[in-house]
Design a protein around this motif. Structure first.
Motif, PDB file in Angstrom:
ATOM      1  N   THR A  23       0.715  -1.263  -0.108  1.00  0.00           N
ATOM      2  CA  THR A  23      -0.118  -0.102   0.057  1.00  0.00           C
ATOM      3  C   THR A  23       0.837   1.240  -0.082  1.00  0.00           C
ATOM      4  O   THR A  23       0.565   2.145  -0.499  1.00  0.00           O
ATOM      5  CB  THR A  23      -0.905  -0.160   0.975  1.00  0.00           C
ATOM      6  N   ASN A  24       2.010   1.171   0.687  1.00  0.00           N
ATOM      7  CA  ASN A  24       2.904   2.398   0.664  1.00  0.00           C
ATOM      8  C   ASN A  24       3.860   2.396  -0.329  1.00  0.00           C
ATOM      9  O   ASN A  24       4.858   1.858  -0.366  1.00  0.00           O
ATOM     10  CB  ASN A  24       3.544   2.436   1.965  1.00  0.00           C
ATOM     11  N   THR A  25       3.596   2.951  -1.577  1.00  0.00           N
ATOM     12  CA  THR A  25       4.557   3.126  -2.470  1.00  0.00           C
ATOM     13  C   THR A  25       4.718   4.844  -2.969  1.00  0.00           C
ATOM     14  O   THR A  25       3.900   5.746  -2.402  1.00  0.00           O
ATOM     15  CB  THR A  25       3.972   2.463  -4.014  1.00  0.00           C
ATOM     16  N   PHE A  26       5.839   5.291  -3.433  1.00  0.00           N
ATOM     17  CA  PHE A  26       6.239   6.363  -3.957  1.00  0.00           C
ATOM     18  C   PHE A  26       7.041   6.494  -5.089  1.00  0.00           C
ATOM     19  O   PHE A  26       7.827   5.450  -5.237  1.00  0.00           O
ATOM     20  CB  PHE A  26       6.833   7.318  -2.824  1.00  0.00           C
ATOM     21  N   THR A  27       7.119   7.586  -5.635  1.00  0.00           N
ATOM     22  CA  THR A  27       7.748   7.810  -6.874  1.00  0.00           C
ATOM     23  C   THR A  27       8.749   9.061  -6.641  1.00  0.00           C
ATOM     24  O   THR A  27       8.219  10.226  -6.145  1.00  0.00           O
ATOM     25  CB  THR A  27       6.936   8.044  -7.917  1.00  0.00           C
ATOM     26  N   ILE A  28      10.101   8.894  -6.681  1.00  0.00           N
ATOM     27  CA  ILE A  28      10.978  10.150  -6.565  1.00  0.00           C
ATOM     28  C   ILE A  28      10.683  11.242  -7.558  1.00  0.00           C
ATOM     29  O   ILE A  28      10.823  10.702  -8.856  1.00  0.00           O
ATOM     30  CB  ILE A  28      12.436   9.634  -6.178  1.00  0.00           C
ATOM     31  N   GLN A  29      10.505  12.356  -7.290  1.00  0.00           N
ATOM     32  CA  GLN A  29      10.509  13.424  -8.526  1.00  0.00           C
ATOM     33  C   GLN A  29      11.590  14.190  -8.224  1.00  0.00           C
ATOM     34  O   GLN A  29      11.323  15.369  -7.250  1.00  0.00           O
ATOM     35  CB  GLN A  29       9.024  13.920  -8.118  1.00  0.00           C
ATOM     36  N   PRO A  30      12.642  14.083  -8.901  1.00  0.00           N
ATOM     37  CA  PRO A  30      13.725  15.161  -8.520  1.00  0.00           C
ATOM     38  C   PRO A  30      13.420  16.533  -8.524  1.00  0.00           C
ATOM     39  O   PRO A  30      12.908  16.985  -9.564  1.00  0.00           O
ATOM     40  CB  PRO A  30      14.940  14.522  -9.558  1.00  0.00           C
ATOM     41  N   THR A  56       3.662  29.749   0.247  1.00  0.00           N
ATOM     42  CA  THR A  56       2.343  29.267  -0.167  1.00  0.00           C
ATOM     43  C   THR A  56       2.239  27.590   0.268  1.00  0.00           C
ATOM     44  O   THR A  56       2.850  27.240   1.094  1.00  0.00           O
ATOM     45  CB  THR A  56       2.375  29.183  -1.710  1.00  0.00           C
ATOM     46  N   LYS A  57       1.046  27.197  -0.124  1.00  0.00           N
ATOM     47  CA  LYS A  57       0.799  25.773   0.016  1.00  0.00           C
ATOM     48  C   LYS A  57       2.017  24.695  -0.310  1.00  0.00           C
ATOM     49  O   LYS A  57       2.327  23.610   0.185  1.00  0.00           O
ATOM     50  CB  LYS A  57      -0.526  25.434  -0.737  1.00  0.00           C
ATOM     51  N   PHE A  58       2.530  25.092  -1.397  1.00  0.00           N
ATOM     52  CA  PHE A  58       3.603  24.254  -2.240  1.00  0.00           C
ATOM     53  C   PHE A  58       4.872  24.631  -1.867  1.00  0.00           C
ATOM     54  O   PHE A  58       5.643  23.662  -1.902  1.00  0.00           O
ATOM     55  CB  PHE A  58       3.384  24.300  -3.557  1.00  0.00           C
ATOM     56  N   THR A  59       5.220  25.624  -1.234  1.00  0.00           N
ATOM     57  CA  THR A  59       6.713  26.316  -1.029  1.00  0.00           C
ATOM     58  C   THR A  59       7.010  27.191  -0.255  1.00  0.00           C
ATOM     59  O   THR A  59       5.939  28.119   0.044  1.00  0.00           O
ATOM     60  CB  THR A  59       7.607  26.438  -2.401  1.00  0.00           C
ATOM     61  N   LYS A  60       7.931  27.388   0.411  1.00  0.00           N
ATOM     62  CA  LYS A  60       8.186  28.645   1.310  1.00  0.00           C
ATOM     63  C   LYS A  60       8.785  29.670   0.447  1.00  0.00           C
ATOM     64  O   LYS A  60       9.022  30.762   0.821  1.00  0.00           O
ATOM     65  CB  LYS A  60       9.435  28.019   2.038  1.00  0.00           C
ATOM     66  N   GLY A  61       9.017  29.389  -0.733  1.00  0.00           N
ATOM     67  CA  GLY A  61       9.731  30.517  -1.782  1.00  0.00           C
ATOM     68  C   GLY A  61      11.066  30.773  -1.652  1.00  0.00           C
ATOM     69  O   GLY A  61      11.787  29.905  -0.967  1.00  0.00           O
ATOM     70  N   VAL A  62      11.420  31.678  -2.611  1.00  0.00           N
ATOM     71  CA  VAL A  62      12.969  32.178  -2.371  1.00  0.00           C
ATOM     72  C   VAL A  62      13.149  32.853  -1.321  1.00  0.00           C
ATOM     73  O   VAL A  62      12.494  33.900  -1.172  1.00  0.00           O
ATOM     74  CB  VAL A  62      13.313  32.602  -3.919  1.00  0.00           C
ATOM     75  N   ILE A  63      14.239  32.422  -0.684  1.00  0.00           N
ATOM     76  CA  ILE A  63      14.447  33.440   0.523  1.00  0.00           C
ATOM     77  C   ILE A  63      15.977  34.069   0.429  1.00  0.00           C
ATOM     78  O   ILE A  63      16.765  33.634  -0.486  1.00  0.00           O
ATOM     79  CB  ILE A  63      14.594  32.595   1.754  1.00  0.00           C
ATOM     80  N   VAL A  64      16.213  35.102   1.267  1.00  0.00           N
ATOM     81  CA  VAL A  64      17.318  35.705   1.404  1.00  0.00           C
ATOM     82  C   VAL A  64      17.944  35.897   2.657  1.00  0.00           C
ATOM     83  O   VAL A  64      17.301  35.927   3.770  1.00  0.00           O
ATOM     84  CB  VAL A  64      17.513  37.278   0.688  1.00  0.00           C
ATOM     85  N   PRO A 124      15.141  14.691  -2.952  1.00  0.00           N
ATOM     86  CA  PRO A 124      14.280  13.772  -3.357  1.00  0.00           C
ATOM     87  C   PRO A 124      12.845  13.956  -3.187  1.00  0.00           C
ATOM     88  O   PRO A 124      12.473  13.205  -1.972  1.00  0.00           O
ATOM     89  CB  PRO A 124      14.959  12.708  -2.564  1.00  0.00           C
ATOM     90  N   ALA A 125      12.348  14.749  -3.582  1.00  0.00           N
ATOM     91  CA  ALA A 125      10.669  14.873  -3.453  1.00  0.00           C
ATOM     92  C   ALA A 125       9.969  13.936  -4.142  1.00  0.00           C
ATOM     93  O   ALA A 125      10.331  12.989  -4.958  1.00  0.00           O
ATOM     94  CB  ALA A 125      10.323  16.370  -4.335  1.00  0.00           C
ATOM     95  N   THR A 126       8.516  13.667  -3.645  1.00  0.00           N
ATOM     96  CA  THR A 126       7.762  12.596  -4.034  1.00  0.00           C
ATOM     97  C   THR A 126       6.728  13.268  -4.227  1.00  0.00           C
ATOM     98  O   THR A 126       6.244  14.553  -4.070  1.00  0.00           O
ATOM     99  CB  THR A 126       7.629  11.413  -2.976  1.00  0.00           C
ATOM    100  N   GLU A 127       5.596  12.527  -4.574  1.00  0.00           N
ATOM    101  CA  GLU A 127       3.999  12.952  -4.679  1.00  0.00           C
ATOM    102  C   GLU A 127       3.488  13.175  -3.697  1.00  0.00           C
ATOM    103  O   GLU A 127       2.065  13.775  -3.454  1.00  0.00           O
ATOM    104  CB  GLU A 127       3.371  11.847  -5.836  1.00  0.00           C
TER     105      GLU A 127
END
Length: 269
Positions: A23-30, A56-64, A124-127
């Motif tokens: 049941t636990n599967t994942f795909t690496i999305q570089p 945002t919901k998807f990213t912290k964004g670009v930081i300095v 090594p991001a995943t879905e």
């Protein structure tokens, strides 16, 4: 423990193929990230805090943020790609990061900030939105996959958690995981078969090594790999069959003492 990073989903196939229902599967999305490093002009007040845009919901964004050398770093970007190993610096991303630092620190546009370099990395991001940490006690397998950038901050906590999972698993030892090739299944079928493959010595188990058509005579642990003798042309002889040899198998033989060799526990492990 599968902690193979960008290749975690490939290694996880060993576990998936041995379970009837997985049941636990994942795909690496570089996901590649790029940074730019700037050096402020002499006399400029150092940046004393991290400038973080609204996430945002998807990213912290670009930081300095400043580093220990009073340099200013802007990044990272987040670009999904297919390649798991190549992360070239891209000129268009460099320009975008330059615009971003001017946006977040307007004074940069009016000062002689010098870009002194860029660097990249691949996550090594995943879905899935969370880490993929699962324990499968019945086959003695732990997956620690999909650990992205925040894994650096949480690495000590992840390590403690995996340590707890290993301790719990060691109390429920029921099954030996079998990998392809010259596997644990081959040398743990019986103590008699082990004795055929290895010679028990006070220094450890001595494998019967075969190189091409001749038997290689070596003392425990003193084999040297050269152009003539290497992992690809070495075999282990067992009951007339020849099997590929691996560094891990040789280490097992040389590290196992004569006393531990004769205990069933050592063989089952």
């Amino acid at each position: 423990v599968n902690c193979a990073g960008l290749y975690g989903d490939i290694v996880e196939q060993i576990r998936i193929k041995q379970q009837k229902s997985s049941t636990n599967t994942f795909t690496i999305q570089p996901r590649m990230g790029q940074f730019s490093v700037y050096s402020p002009p002499p006399g400029t007040s150092p940046l004393k805090s991290i400038i973080l845009p609204i996430p945002t919901k998807f990213t912290k964004g670009v930081i300095v943020y400043p580093n220990l050398f009073n340099q200013i770093i802007v990044g990272p970007t987040a670009q999904t790609q297919f390649d798991r190993s190549q992360a070239p610096i891209k000129s268009d991303v460099t320009r975008m990061l330059h615009e971003k630092i001017n946006e977040l620190i307007p004074s940069c546009a009016n000062s002689n900030y010098t870009r002194i370099g860029s660097y990249t990395g691949i996550r090594p991001a995943t879905e899935h939105s969370d880490y993929q940490i699962h324990a499968y006690n019945e086959i003695q397998w732990i997956c620690c996959g999909g650990i992205r950038s925040t894994g650096l901050t949480s690495s000590l906590a992840i390590g403690e958690y995996i340590y707890e999972l290993v301790n719990e698993m060691s109390r429920e030892r029921k099954y030996q995981l079998h990998c392809a090739g010259y596997s644990a299944e081959r040398y743990s079928r019986s103590l008699d078969q082990l004795k055929v493959m290895f010679i028990a010595t006070p220094q450890g188990l001595q494998p019967k090594l075969i190189m091409k058509d001749s038997t290689l005579t070596v003392s425990a642990g003193d084999i040297e790999f050269t152009d003539e003798i290497n992992i690809t042309n070495l075999k282990i002889e067992c009951n007339g069959e020849l099997f590929d040899v691996s560094h891990s198998l040789l280490k097992l033989a040389w590290m196992t003492t004569n006393s531990s060799f004769i205990t069933p526990h050592a063989c089952s492990d």
